[in-house]
Design a protein around this motif. Sequence first.
Motif, mmCIF file in Angstrom:
data_model
loop_
_atom_site.group_PDB
_atom_site.id
_atom_site.type_symbol
_atom_site.label_atom_id
_atom_site.label_comp_id
_atom_site.label_asym_id
_atom_site.label_seq_id
_atom_site.Cartn_x
_atom_site.Cartn_y
_atom_site.Cartn_z
ATOM 1 N N ASP A 92 -10.112 -10.434 27.085
ATOM 2 C CA ASP A 92 -8.657 -10.266 26.991
ATOM 3 C C ASP A 92 -7.998 -10.436 28.360
ATOM 4 O OD1 ASP A 92 -8.722 -9.811 24.300
ATOM 5 O OD2 ASP A 92 -8.549 -7.623 24.438
ATOM 6 N N THR A 93 -6.753 -10.890 28.344
ATOM 7 C CA THR A 93 -5.925 -10.921 29.543
ATOM 8 C C THR A 93 -4.808 -9.902 29.353
ATOM 9 O OG1 THR A 93 -6.371 -13.257 29.985
ATOM 10 C CG2 THR A 93 -4.390 -12.313 30.975
ATOM 11 N N LYS A 132 -4.292 -8.547 34.632
ATOM 12 C CA LYS A 132 -5.711 -8.228 34.820
ATOM 13 C C LYS A 132 -6.535 -9.018 33.805
ATOM 14 C CE LYS A 132 -9.446 -4.920 34.633
ATOM 15 N NZ LYS A 132 -10.155 -5.685 35.717
ATOM 16 N N ASN A 133 -7.504 -9.764 34.307
ATOM 17 C CA ASN A 133 -8.464 -10.432 33.437
ATOM 18 C C ASN A 133 -9.614 -9.466 33.141
ATOM 19 O OD1 ASN A 133 -7.286 -13.126 33.279
ATOM 20 N ND2 ASN A 133 -7.755 -13.265 35.465
ATOM 21 N N SER A 147 -13.195 -8.701 32.045
ATOM 22 C CA SER A 147 -14.468 -9.415 31.955
ATOM 23 C C SER A 147 -15.576 -8.478 31.488
ATOM 24 C CB SER A 147 -14.819 -9.984 33.337
ATOM 25 O OG SER A 147 -16.170 -10.349 33.400
ATOM 26 N N ASP A 169 -5.301 -8.150 39.144
ATOM 27 C CA ASP A 169 -5.766 -9.403 39.739
ATOM 28 C C ASP A 169 -4.637 -10.263 40.300
ATOM 29 O OD1 ASP A 169 -8.404 -8.835 39.047
ATOM 30 O OD2 ASP A 169 -8.156 -9.693 37.043
#
Length: 462
Positions: free
Chosen positions: A420-421, A354-355, A357, A340
């Motif tokens: 999580d990130t 990266k997020n 989702s 991202d």
Amino acid sequence: MQRNQQTIKKEVTLKGIGLHTGKEVTLIFKPAPINHGYVFVRVDLEGQPKIESKAEYVTDTKRGTSLEKNGVDINTSEHVLAAAVGLGITNLIIELNASEPPIMDGSSKYFVEAIEEAGIVSQDVILEEYIVKEIISYKDEESGSEIMIVPSDEYQVTTMVDFGTQILGTQNASLEKMSDFKEEISKARTFSFLHELETLLDHNLIKGGDLNNAIVYVDKEISEHTMSKLKKAFDKDSISVTANGILDNLTLHWANEAARHKLLDVIGDLALIGTALRGKVIANKPGHSINTKFAKKLAEIIKKEKRNKIPQYDLSLPPLMNINQIMEILPHRPPFLLVDKILELSDSHVVGLKNVSMNEPFFVGHFPEAPVMPGVLIVEAMAQCGGILVLSTVPDPENYLTIFMKMDKVKFKQMVVPGDTLIFKAELISPIRRGICHMQSFGYANNKIVVEAELMAKIVKK
């Protein structure tokens, strides 16, 4: 207190005789860029191969510390490296036209003088130090030698020498500040016992030795046969033993010169760790073997701690690349675009985000009621992050693809779940050549490592 990396201002040349080869050697110190470390270059060989000063390259410690990489060797490296460390030099190119530096007077004195003649310059990068927080030790049960490092505010070294001989006795030496190396340690010459010298002569070694580059302690009666060999080897009409039990034609700089030289060797050998130290080294009966084994142990500990250290990034700052800029470089598109943001990018590393989702399509089946991000997709996301690094090296990345070639040493350490990130960091293991990129990559989430791997990819035209 932090300090900057340092190199020399200009190149400088020394000439002398190799201790074991007896041949004239030319050594040239040259400035080196940041994060370069100490690197030997064999200019007498085709391709001028390089040997980095790393403990992993140690092959022999019988008569000094020898390094070998890809069949190319450097012998007796410790006196040169001790001089560099003692003067605070962190990046240095050491060119040689032979396998060993000149022995000079058996100490680091002349190397120190050469570096000072070249001048020392600060580089605009903070020196990374390994700060010792607990006692780390290594002991050789067979010899009784032991070396340890304990917490201290600066790099200090103490050596204790006891060879069980009446001539040498028990000696100690300490260096409380590395800034005192030049005056207190650099002039300490190498030494040998008479029985060791006889063995070296019998094997046609120390061809470059004379009574001015080694202290010889006489630990036995000298026979006429031995005396004859010594006269011939050192080209002397007569040789005698002084009152303090050493061969003549040499005056000790200090009564404990042997212990000081052992301290010099410790500094030179521990330079092979590849990281500056902040701690106090205490060495009992040190020698090149235990010094380098301890260097290897410390290097592994430091490497492991670096690998497990979680980098911190301010995620509130604007990214270096947003998703639209990423899509200008990467050919991937949703739902298979797994990066991202790009937070950092240089010639040798990249950091991406990266997020994760619950809207990710793979969570539908992996797993119902217990969503976990598949490990292969975590690696894929990490590889896409590395792809930014690779494709940033070409002027028209939109015309290229990155093809996975290999993944190695893959380890999954934590589960990744919705919310999580993920932060990915990829660093080059070796320079990109012919479009092939070899990277060490890590993935982090919730202040923990979740994955690590070595990845290899190749750039190909679409």
